[in-house]
Design a protein around this motif. Structure first.
Motif, PDB file in Angstrom:
ATOM      1  N   HIS A 183       0.812  -1.036  -0.116  1.00 57.27           N
ATOM      2  CA  HIS A 183       0.034   0.027  -0.048  1.00 57.27           C
ATOM      3  C   HIS A 183       0.888   1.314  -0.092  1.00 57.27           C
ATOM      4  O   HIS A 183       0.135   2.206   0.429  1.00 57.27           O
ATOM      5  CB  HIS A 183      -0.865   0.081   1.344  1.00 57.27           C
ATOM      6  CG  HIS A 183      -1.785  -0.922   1.314  1.00 57.27           C
ATOM      7  ND1 HIS A 183      -2.178  -1.503   2.538  1.00 57.27           N
ATOM      8  CD2 HIS A 183      -2.231  -1.999   0.404  1.00 57.27           C
ATOM      9  CE1 HIS A 183      -3.017  -2.647   2.285  1.00 57.27           C
ATOM     10  NE2 HIS A 183      -3.165  -2.985   1.108  1.00 57.27           N
ATOM     11  N   MET A 186      -0.134   5.146  -0.991  1.00 56.78           N
ATOM     12  CA  MET A 186      -1.462   5.320  -1.039  1.00 56.78           C
ATOM     13  C   MET A 186      -2.139   5.721   0.016  1.00 56.78           C
ATOM     14  O   MET A 186      -1.680   5.821   1.084  1.00 56.78           O
ATOM     15  CB  MET A 186      -2.093   3.870  -1.395  1.00 56.78           C
ATOM     16  CG  MET A 186      -1.755   3.160  -2.450  1.00 56.78           C
ATOM     17  SD  MET A 186      -2.423   1.562  -2.953  1.00 56.78           S
ATOM     18  CE  MET A 186      -4.209   1.704  -3.133  1.00 56.78           C
ATOM     19  N   GLU A 190      -7.875   5.509  -0.710  1.00 55.82           N
ATOM     20  CA  GLU A 190      -7.292   4.669  -1.833  1.00 55.82           C
ATOM     21  C   GLU A 190      -7.196   3.232  -1.649  1.00 55.82           C
ATOM     22  O   GLU A 190      -7.662   2.377  -2.402  1.00 55.82           O
ATOM     23  CB  GLU A 190      -6.206   5.222  -2.490  1.00 55.82           C
ATOM     24  CG  GLU A 190      -6.101   6.756  -3.103  1.00 55.82           C
ATOM     25  CD  GLU A 190      -4.981   7.312  -3.629  1.00 55.82           C
ATOM     26  OE1 GLU A 190      -5.072   8.264  -4.561  1.00 55.82           O
ATOM     27  OE2 GLU A 190      -3.974   7.142  -2.895  1.00 55.82           O
ATOM     28  N   THR A 191      -6.773   3.173  -0.453  1.00 60.41           N
ATOM     29  CA  THR A 191      -6.474   1.642   0.149  1.00 60.41           C
ATOM     30  C   THR A 191      -7.709   0.809   0.303  1.00 60.41           C
ATOM     31  O   THR A 191      -8.005  -0.216  -0.187  1.00 60.41           O
ATOM     32  CB  THR A 191      -5.653   1.578   1.235  1.00 60.41           C
ATOM     33  OG1 THR A 191      -4.254   2.122   1.199  1.00 60.41           O
ATOM     34  CG2 THR A 191      -5.632   0.154   1.641  1.00 60.41           C
ATOM     35  N   MET A 194      -9.424   0.342  -3.138  1.00 64.23           N
ATOM     36  CA  MET A 194      -8.995  -0.929  -3.749  1.00 64.23           C
ATOM     37  C   MET A 194      -9.040  -2.122  -3.454  1.00 64.23           C
ATOM     38  O   MET A 194      -9.832  -3.281  -3.974  1.00 64.23           O
ATOM     39  CB  MET A 194      -7.347  -0.808  -3.688  1.00 64.23           C
ATOM     40  CG  MET A 194      -6.523  -2.090  -4.264  1.00 64.23           C
ATOM     41  SD  MET A 194      -4.766  -1.974  -3.883  1.00 64.23           S
ATOM     42  CE  MET A 194      -4.674  -2.503  -2.225  1.00 64.23           C
ATOM     43  N   GLN A 197     -12.887  -2.873  -4.478  1.00 63.48           N
ATOM     44  CA  GLN A 197     -12.623  -3.474  -5.933  1.00 63.48           C
ATOM     45  C   GLN A 197     -12.385  -4.883  -5.786  1.00 63.48           C
ATOM     46  O   GLN A 197     -13.093  -5.548  -6.584  1.00 63.48           O
ATOM     47  CB  GLN A 197     -12.086  -2.552  -6.770  1.00 63.48           C
ATOM     48  CG  GLN A 197     -12.165  -2.752  -8.390  1.00 63.48           C
ATOM     49  CD  GLN A 197     -13.661  -2.494  -8.768  1.00 63.48           C
ATOM     50  OE1 GLN A 197     -14.184  -1.438  -8.293  1.00 63.48           O
ATOM     51  NE2 GLN A 197     -14.306  -3.137  -9.392  1.00 63.48           N
TER      52      GLN A 197
END
Length: 494
Positions: A183, A186, A190-191, A194, A197
């Protein structure tokens, strides 16, 4: 030892005594000889001092790895469900890992870049893994049991260069405490995005196609005397546990779970077993009443079936059973790695017409599905349902109004609480024995070796998740995996 420069100085020789004849020549010769002898002795002392100093230095170098010799480091590593822990740093040089499994199921440790690994370690087991002379760098460690790496059993061994601190090296490697994911750079948002997703993407891959299907019904030949004769071949064969993930499974007739055997009460059964595995084997008929000599527990009831040999089991089944069969000799290896299967004798003991918690089971109920659900968590098969790991687990597809019967078979090493969304499960048999008082539950805990038979009514359309409720058996930072599938209920076609 006194340094050479600190040695006492040599005094000038004094005049020797005169000889009794009054002449000084004889005394002078004696004094010169004494001085020469003293100088030789001193030279021996000086040479000895230099040699001693050199030897001390040499011995110091031999006992100190900080000199020109390569460092030798031992790192303690522990394995558990589901992590790899330890002070995973070492200086460049010879590195050895002391690996201990402190978990409750089998694990091993693999160094990806080196292709070096420990054997499978049972709970409490340990092994030493010498990695040789390692240059500075980062080495990936993981457990190769199916599903274990993705559930968190991955880590980095950081080997540092001369003068580099372990803390600095670990920081530069970009590792984190989140399942080994990088990570670096990030933000927290953002982590999180991610990870969201990754989870969504993994779930949308369901159902994924893989080679091989287990639980296929085993065909038989009816002999002249009415005996139903079956044949099983035990062998190590490739098996695709998850998309693109092939393992060397221990199989019956090349499938995991092995082929399902179905017979009627009163049948004479003959099973010819061919052993193509590298070790001796046998088959235990778990939950089936058989004569002692047919129980499959070598060397007590038979000799082991040696590699390359065959053995024939013969017995008459005179009681109904929802049972299973598996290897007994070397079972800690062969069973978790795939040598397990279902064996059913007689009719499914559905509690027709019985009312449980206000729900009446129809007298004329017809099952849309009657299926085994074999659970595993160890060996190369790992965290699986019927030999597959999500997203390769097959969904159960029903129509609205269908009734389904499922028997959970736990052939793993841990208990698994199986939870079905939306539909209460009526538990009506335990280990194949019909219950006098069936009961409803949405989560049923199945211990190793147990079988629970359940019935449910698919009343609502949709995709309903079905999974082990030990959440690390189904989800990781990298998405859904392992012991999860779904019941898909569709409206009947018009």
């Amino acid at each position: 030892m006194t340094a050479v420069d600190d040695q006492p100085t040599i005094a000038e020789p004094s005049a020797g005594p005169k000889s009794r004849n009054g002449s000084g020549d004889g005394g002078g010769r004696a004094s010169g000889s004494a001085v020469f002898t003293a100088m030789i002795a001193l030279l021996v002392v000086l040479v000895g001092a230099v040699v001693a100093i050199g030897l001390i230095g040499l011995l110091t170098d031999v006992g100190d790895d900080s000199g020109s010799g390569a460092a030798s480091t031992t790192v303690d590593v522990t394995l558990t469900e589901f992590s790899i822990d330890g002070q995973l740093t070492a200086p460049a040089g010879d590195v050895t890992l002391n690996v201990t499994n402190v978990g409750s199921v089998e694990h091993n440790l693999v160094v990806r870049e080196l292709g070096t690994k420990t054997p499978m370690l049972a709970a409490g087991g340990s092994a030493t893994l010498n990695l040789g002379d390692l240059p500075a760098g980062t080495y990936q460690l993981y457990c190769e049991v199916a599903g274990h790496e993705s559930s968190g059993m991955s880590a980095e061994l950081v080997v540092t260069a001369d003068g580099e601190t372990s803390e600095a090296a670990a920081s530069e490697s970009g590792t984190s405490d989140m399942a080994g994911m990088d990570h670096t750079g990030m933000t927290e948002a953002e982590t999180a995005a991610m990870m969201d997703q990754l989870m969504v993407d993994s779930m949308l891959k369901f159902p994924a196609e893989t080679e091989g299907v287990g639980n296929q019904l085993l065909d038989f030949e009816v002999m002249p005397d009415g005996t139903k004769q079956f044949e099983l071949t035990a062998a190590i064969t490739p098996w695709e546990v998850a998309p693109g993930e092939f393992v060397d499974a221990w199989t019956y007739n090349g499938m995991v779970p092995g082929p399902k055997i179905e017979v009627d009460v009163g049948d004479k059964v003959r099973v010819i077993v061919h052993n193509e595995t590298p070790m001796g084997t046998d088959i235990h008929w778990h939950g089936i009443m058989v004569p002692n000599q047919q129980d499959g527990v070598s060397p007590f009831t038979q000799d082991p079936i040696a590699s390359g040999e065959s053995f024939t089991y013969e017995f008459t089944v005179d009681q109904p059973a929802i049972a299973m069969y598996h290897a007994h000799l070397h079972s800690q290896v062969s069973v978790p790695n795939g040598m397990f299967a279902a064996f059913v004798v007689g009719e499914n003991p559905i509690p027709y017409g019985k009312t449980v918690s206000g729900v009446t089971i129809p007298d004329d109920l017809e099952l849309a599905v009657d299926m085994p659900m074999v659970l595993n968590d160890a060996g190369v098969i790992g965290l699986t349902l019927n030999g597959k790991s999500f997203p390769a687990t097959a969904p159960l597809v029903l129509e609205t109004g269908d009734w389904a019967s499922v028997t959970y078979y736990n052939e793993g090493l841990m208990a698994h609480p199986m939870h079905l969304h939306m539909f209460p499960q009526l538990v009506y048999a335990k280990d194949g024995i019909p219950l006098d008082e069936p009961y409803f539950a949405d989560t049923i805990n199945i211990a190793p070796g147990e079988r629970y038979s359940v019935l449910f009514h698919a009343t609502e359309p949709g995709t309903w998740v079905w999974h082990c409720h030990i959440l690390t058996h189904v989800e990781s930072e990298q998405g859904m995996f392992g012991m999860a599938t779904a019941v898909v209920v569709q409206e009947p076609a018009t």
